[in-house]
Design a protein around this motif. Structure first.
Motif, PDB file in Angstrom:
ATOM      1  N   TYR A 209       0.818  -1.209   0.000  1.00 45.07           N
ATOM      2  CA  TYR A 209       0.000   0.000   0.000  1.00 45.07           C
ATOM      3  C   TYR A 209       0.853   1.261   0.000  1.00 45.07           C
ATOM      4  N   VAL A 210       2.032   1.204   0.592  1.00 42.31           N
ATOM      5  CA  VAL A 210       2.934   2.361   0.534  1.00 42.31           C
ATOM      6  C   VAL A 210       3.342   2.630  -0.916  1.00 42.31           C
ATOM      7  N   VAL A 211       3.704   1.574  -1.643  1.00 44.69           N
ATOM      8  CA  VAL A 211       4.128   1.753  -3.038  1.00 44.69           C
ATOM      9  C   VAL A 211       2.964   2.236  -3.896  1.00 44.69           C
ATOM     10  N   TYR A 212       1.771   1.669  -3.684  1.00 42.57           N
ATOM     11  CA  TYR A 212       0.600   2.163  -4.406  1.00 42.57           C
ATOM     12  C   TYR A 212       0.384   3.648  -4.121  1.00 42.57           C
ATOM     13  N   GLY A 213       0.524   4.036  -2.861  1.00 36.68           N
ATOM     14  CA  GLY A 213       0.347   5.444  -2.500  1.00 36.68           C
ATOM     15  C   GLY A 213       1.351   6.343  -3.198  1.00 36.68           C
ATOM     16  N   ILE A 214       2.603   5.888  -3.314  1.00 39.35           N
ATOM     17  CA  ILE A 214       3.623   6.693  -4.002  1.00 39.35           C
ATOM     18  C   ILE A 214       3.225   6.899  -5.467  1.00 39.35           C
ATOM     19  N   ALA A 329      -0.794   3.093   5.743  1.00 45.35           N
ATOM     20  CA  ALA A 329       0.242   2.803   4.748  1.00 45.35           C
ATOM     21  C   ALA A 329      -0.020   3.572   3.454  1.00 45.35           C
ATOM     22  N   LEU A 330      -1.279   3.606   3.010  1.00 42.61           N
ATOM     23  CA  LEU A 330      -1.612   4.317   1.777  1.00 42.61           C
ATOM     24  C   LEU A 330      -1.346   5.814   1.921  1.00 42.61           C
ATOM     25  N   GLY A 333       2.356   6.462   1.716  1.00 44.17           N
ATOM     26  CA  GLY A 333       2.810   6.454   0.337  1.00 44.17           C
ATOM     27  C   GLY A 333       2.443   7.722  -0.415  1.00 44.17           C
ATOM     28  N   ILE A 336       4.843  10.433   0.511  1.00 39.55           N
ATOM     29  CA  ILE A 336       6.119  10.273  -0.194  1.00 39.55           C
ATOM     30  C   ILE A 336       5.978  10.682  -1.655  1.00 39.55           C
ATOM     31  N   GLY A 337       4.884  10.277  -2.302  1.00 42.96           N
ATOM     32  CA  GLY A 337       4.670  10.639  -3.698  1.00 42.96           C
ATOM     33  C   GLY A 337       4.577  12.138  -3.897  1.00 42.96           C
ATOM     34  N   LEU A 362       8.151   2.129 -10.535  1.00 38.98           N
ATOM     35  CA  LEU A 362       7.605   1.597  -9.282  1.00 38.98           C
ATOM     36  C   LEU A 362       6.501   0.575  -9.546  1.00 38.98           C
TER      37      LEU A 362
END
Length: 494
Positions: A209-214, A329-330, A333, A336-337, A362
């Motif tokens: 979910y962090v990567v999706y958020g980025i 987590a989202l 991300g 960060i994005g 990503l």
């Protein structure tokens, strides 16, 4: 709040200022989500609900005060003031979100995604009204919307949990809305310590979910550079609504027949389609790609919440823990994005096309991550195993019909079979992906069926099958099934 025109954008010229405010918003949202996910009781209490209501009202006060102040004075606020204000706004809307999530827990599993999709579609309509109205009418609308939402929440009819029979003792007094919600949620309130133990979440759950958020943060942040007009606002509302309707259609068709990891994989093609043109095109195509990312974001958000409700109920864990963890987590991300976009805008070292390329990279990493990361503790949810009737207990003694007894025995056998497969997968050190393939092989499924279910190529299925046979020291499907039968007999003590 994810896109543009939040707090009416007050004619901010600099892109970096937009991004800083959205970073503040998602810091507030994420911090509030984290706090709620760590609620010791596993449910929202009466006192906590009142505090959350105050924070939701605070959003309206902040939105009205901040926007009206600029409209009257035509003077921008200091950045530090706006940062705090937007952080509090994020916390306020997070509280409103979880108050509604609490209410949704009372509906049936099949109706959850319907409620979520309907709320987004209604929100898109209000979004259009707010953006199309001239000031100060749009300021008033922005402040009134959360209050309307709270009002609906308070007036929703709720039934007492145990209505008395007509010929029994006198009826009890009707419960207030807060009392009714409290009693309803206490039925499913599971303490945090127990929820953590039952949930069995792997580290990959939050990382995904962090990567999706980025990715979504990089895409949606660049929308702030597009000139705002009626066409853009209609597009934002239309794609968000389309994403919500797609989530509803998807869950209605595949709920209970598809795993969350497969749902996440299905989003990859849409992300690639959106991000590839963004790296070298501009104007209309660039805008359409950004809007497609928004639709994908809404789809992932709603389907994930629906899956988490389902998993929380099956795992006997708190919905606050599951949904709060994913939202934290989202939000992280997204921060960060937006932060990457801010760094690019402030330094001028990276342009938006390069950011789109980073987001595309990503997505490729995310595809590999979801394929090989150990996310099965969330994805696979074995059917609950009911204890079989004691030896000698007949269907008549247990009060069951023959059909019910047969169904009960079938469920018991199914649970026992899954337990055997899980034990063998652990004993022979099968990887998470090999375990997925192993379950289908144990059911007698062929390569084509497995590749369609897991969204992988036939070559990948054959590779995993070869590795499974090698680790288990078997040379055919028949030998593999014999091992499972031996394990079943061993667990029964035969």
């Amino acid at each position: 709040m994810l896109m543009r025109n939040s707090f009416l954008d007050v004619d901010i010229e600099n892109l970096w200022y937009h991004l800083v405010l959205r970073i503040a918003f998602f810091i507030g949202f994420g911090a509030c989500s984290f706090g709620l996910s760590r609620t010791p009781e596993g449910a929202i209490g009466t006192g906590q609900r009142r505090i959350m209501t105050v924070f939701a009202i605070l959003f309206s006060v902040i939105a009205a005060g901040s926007s009206a102040s600029y409209f009257v004075t035509q003077t921008a606020h200091p950045l530090a003031f706006d940062f705090i204000v937007w952080g509090l706004s994020g916390a306020g809307l997070c509280c409103l979100f979880f108050l509604w999530i609490e209410t949704v827990t009372a509906v049936s599993q099949s109706s959850i995604v319907k409620c979520l999709a309907l709320s987004v579609v209604c929100g898109c309509g209000f979004y259009l009204v707010i953006t199309m109205l001239p000031s100060p009418f749009n300021i008033a609308m922005l402040a009134i919307c959360p209050l309307i939402s709270l009002g609906i929440l308070k007036t929703l009819p709720r039934e007492p949990e145990d209505p008395p029979a007509a010929d029994s003792a006198p009826a009890r007094p009707a419960l207030s809305a807060d009392q009714t919600v409290e009693s309803a949620t206490n039925l499913e309130a599971i303490p945090l310590t127990e929820s953590k133990k039952n949930a069995r979440l792997s580290w990959a759950f939050g990382a995904i979910y962090v990567v999706y958020g980025i990715v979504f943060g990089l895409g949606s942040g660049s929308v702030t550079q597009i000139a705002g007009d009626a066409t853009l606002f209609v597009g934002i509302a239309a794609l968000a609504a389309l994403g919500a309707l797609a989530a509803f259609a998807f869950m209605r068709r595949f709920s209970g027949r598809i795993e969350q990891s497969n749902m996440l994989r299905m989003v990859f093609p849409f992300l690639v389609i959106a991000l590839v043109p963004m790296s070298f095109m501009s104007d209309v195509v660039y805008t359409l790609c950004n809007l497609l990312l928004l639709g994908a974001y809404v789809f992932v958000l709603l389907t994930s919440i629906a899956f988490e409700f389902q998993t929380a109920r099956n795992r006997k864990a708190s919905y606050l823990f599951f949904i709060g963890t994913s939202q934290t987590a989202l939000s992280g991300g997204l921060v960060i994005g937006y932060g990457l976009g801010f760094a690019a805008s402030a330094t001028g070292a990276i342009n938006l096309s390069m950011l789109s390329g980073i987001a595309l990279g990503l997505v490729v990493l995310l595809a590999a991550f979801v394929t090989f990361a150990p996310i099965e503790p969330l994805i696979h949810d074995p059917a609950p195993v009911e204890p079989a009737p004691a030896n000698g207990a007949s269907a008549a003694k247990t009060g069951e019909s023959a059909a019910e007894a047969a169904e009960r025995q079938a469920e018991h056998e199914k649970g026992h079979w899954r337990a055997c497969c899980a034990a063998l997968a652990e004993r022979y050190a099968l990887s998470p992906r090999e375990t997925e393939v192993f379950y289908y092989l144990a059911k007698g499924r062929g390569i084509e069926h497995i590749q369609n279910k897991l969204y992988i190529s036939s070559h990948t299925v054959k590779t995993h099958t070869y590795n499974i046979y090698r680790k288990m020291n078997v040379g055919s499907r028949e030998e593999l099934l014999d091992i499972i039968e031996e394990e079943k007999r061993a667990q029964r003590g035969e």
